[in-house]
Scaffold this motif. Structure first.
Motif, PDB file in Angstrom:
ATOM      1  N   GLY A  87       0.793  -1.228   0.000  1.00  0.00           N
ATOM      2  CA  GLY A  87       0.000   0.000   0.000  1.00  0.00           C
ATOM      3  C   GLY A  87       0.825   1.277   0.000  1.00  0.00           C
ATOM      4  O   GLY A  87       0.285   2.372   0.076  1.00  0.00           O
ATOM      5  N   GLY A  88       2.138   1.151  -0.095  1.00  0.00           N
ATOM      6  CA  GLY A  88       3.000   2.325  -0.058  1.00  0.00           C
ATOM      7  C   GLY A  88       2.860   3.233  -1.257  1.00  0.00           C
ATOM      8  O   GLY A  88       2.990   4.449  -1.149  1.00  0.00           O
ATOM      9  N   GLU A  89       2.564   2.644  -2.415  1.00  0.00           N
ATOM     10  CA  GLU A  89       2.426   3.436  -3.630  1.00  0.00           C
ATOM     11  C   GLU A  89       1.325   4.478  -3.472  1.00  0.00           C
ATOM     12  O   GLU A  89       1.528   5.660  -3.769  1.00  0.00           O
ATOM     13  N   GLN A  90       0.169   4.078  -2.990  1.00  0.00           N
ATOM     14  CA  GLN A  90      -0.944   5.010  -2.813  1.00  0.00           C
ATOM     15  C   GLN A  90      -0.627   6.073  -1.766  1.00  0.00           C
ATOM     16  O   GLN A  90      -0.978   7.240  -1.924  1.00  0.00           O
ATOM     17  N   GLN A  91       0.054   5.679  -0.693  1.00  0.00           N
ATOM     18  CA  GLN A  91       0.429   6.633   0.351  1.00  0.00           C
ATOM     19  C   GLN A  91       1.392   7.679  -0.205  1.00  0.00           C
ATOM     20  O   GLN A  91       1.260   8.869   0.056  1.00  0.00           O
ATOM     21  N   PHE A  92       2.368   7.234  -0.987  1.00  0.00           N
ATOM     22  CA  PHE A  92       3.334   8.140  -1.613  1.00  0.00           C
ATOM     23  C   PHE A  92       2.617   9.135  -2.531  1.00  0.00           C
ATOM     24  O   PHE A  92       2.838  10.342  -2.447  1.00  0.00           O
ATOM     25  N   LEU A  93       1.748   8.630  -3.416  1.00  0.00           N
ATOM     26  CA  LEU A  93       1.044   9.495  -4.363  1.00  0.00           C
ATOM     27  C   LEU A  93       0.130  10.491  -3.647  1.00  0.00           C
ATOM     28  O   LEU A  93       0.017  11.646  -4.062  1.00  0.00           O
ATOM     29  N   LYS A  94      -0.497  10.061  -2.575  1.00  0.00           N
ATOM     30  CA  LYS A  94      -1.372  10.941  -1.793  1.00  0.00           C
ATOM     31  C   LYS A  94      -0.557  12.064  -1.138  1.00  0.00           C
ATOM     32  O   LYS A  94      -0.927  13.240  -1.219  1.00  0.00           O
ATOM     33  N   GLN A  95       0.559  11.728  -0.504  1.00  0.00           N
ATOM     34  CA  GLN A  95       1.363  12.723   0.209  1.00  0.00           C
ATOM     35  C   GLN A  95       2.030  13.722  -0.732  1.00  0.00           C
ATOM     36  O   GLN A  95       2.084  14.907  -0.441  1.00  0.00           O
ATOM     37  N   ILE A  96       2.553  13.238  -1.855  1.00  0.00           N
ATOM     38  CA  ILE A  96       3.329  14.136  -2.725  1.00  0.00           C
ATOM     39  C   ILE A  96       2.447  15.219  -3.343  1.00  0.00           C
ATOM     40  O   ILE A  96       2.911  16.327  -3.618  1.00  0.00           O
ATOM     41  N   LYS A  97       1.161  14.932  -3.537  1.00  0.00           N
ATOM     42  CA  LYS A  97       0.238  15.944  -4.082  1.00  0.00           C
ATOM     43  C   LYS A  97       0.009  17.090  -3.101  1.00  0.00           C
ATOM     44  O   LYS A  97      -0.395  18.175  -3.500  1.00  0.00           O
ATOM     45  N   LEU A  98       0.253  16.857  -1.804  1.00  0.00           N
ATOM     46  CA  LEU A  98      -0.013  17.853  -0.767  1.00  0.00           C
ATOM     47  C   LEU A  98       1.200  18.705  -0.399  1.00  0.00           C
ATOM     48  O   LEU A  98       1.099  19.604   0.426  1.00  0.00           O
ATOM     49  N   ILE A  99       2.350  18.447  -1.004  1.00  0.00           N
ATOM     50  CA  ILE A  99       3.591  19.157  -0.664  1.00  0.00           C
ATOM     51  C   ILE A  99       3.483  20.625  -1.060  1.00  0.00           C
ATOM     52  O   ILE A  99       2.989  20.967  -2.139  1.00  0.00           O
ATOM     53  N   THR A 100       3.969  21.500  -0.159  1.00  0.00           N
ATOM     54  CA  THR A 100       3.939  22.945  -0.424  1.00  0.00           C
ATOM     55  C   THR A 100       5.333  23.575  -0.436  1.00  0.00           C
ATOM     56  O   THR A 100       5.503  24.673  -0.950  1.00  0.00           O
TER      57      THR A 100
END
Length: 145
Positions: A104-117
């Protein structure tokens, strides 16, 4: 005498401003010409090794193309990025391979990287990707083989 004082103050102001601008540029330069490997991600209640049992996500910033390449722990990853000073955002990921991976790491990575500021590089040379004021992902430099 008044003109002389104004001239000195002006030169000092320009000097200090250029030093600050150099610091921002030097920091951004540290992003490029290296591959970054994820060593921490916030949020999941699964151990890091459980999220990424086979390989850890990696990123390489392409300054000329303003894209980031690598993998998300399972499939290839590519996305545009926008960098201005320490502000950093990632666009939508481009086409990727279609492998199935555990953890499940792929989805977690994709979710977090979209939120980076924004980002920072700490005294140990680690890249921290930040959401608001909170570092949510930390990467280390990968030694080129």
């Amino acid at each position: 005498m008044k003109r002389y004082t104004i001239a000195i103050v002006s030169v000092l102001t320009l000097f200090i401003a250029s030093c600050n601008a150099s610091k921002d540029t030097a920091g951004a330069g540290d992003l490029f010409d290296t591959t970054w490997e994820l060593e921490y991600i916030s949020g999941p209640r699964i151990a890091f090794e459980g999220l990424y049992p086979n390989k850890k996500p990696q990123l390489t910033f392409d300054q000329k193309e303003t894209r980031v390449y690598g993998n998300n722990g399972c499939n290839g990853y590519s996305a545009p990025y926008t960098l201005s000073g320490k502000t950093l955002t990632f666009g939508e990921a481009g086409p990727a391979t279609m492998m199935f991976c555990d953890g499940g790491g792929e989805q977690q990575f994709l979710k977090q990287i979209k939120l980076i500021t924004s980002y920072s590089i700490d005294k140990d040379g680690k890249l921290n990707l930040i959401q608001g004021d909170i570092p949510v992902m930390r990467f280390k430099k990968v030694t080129k083989q």
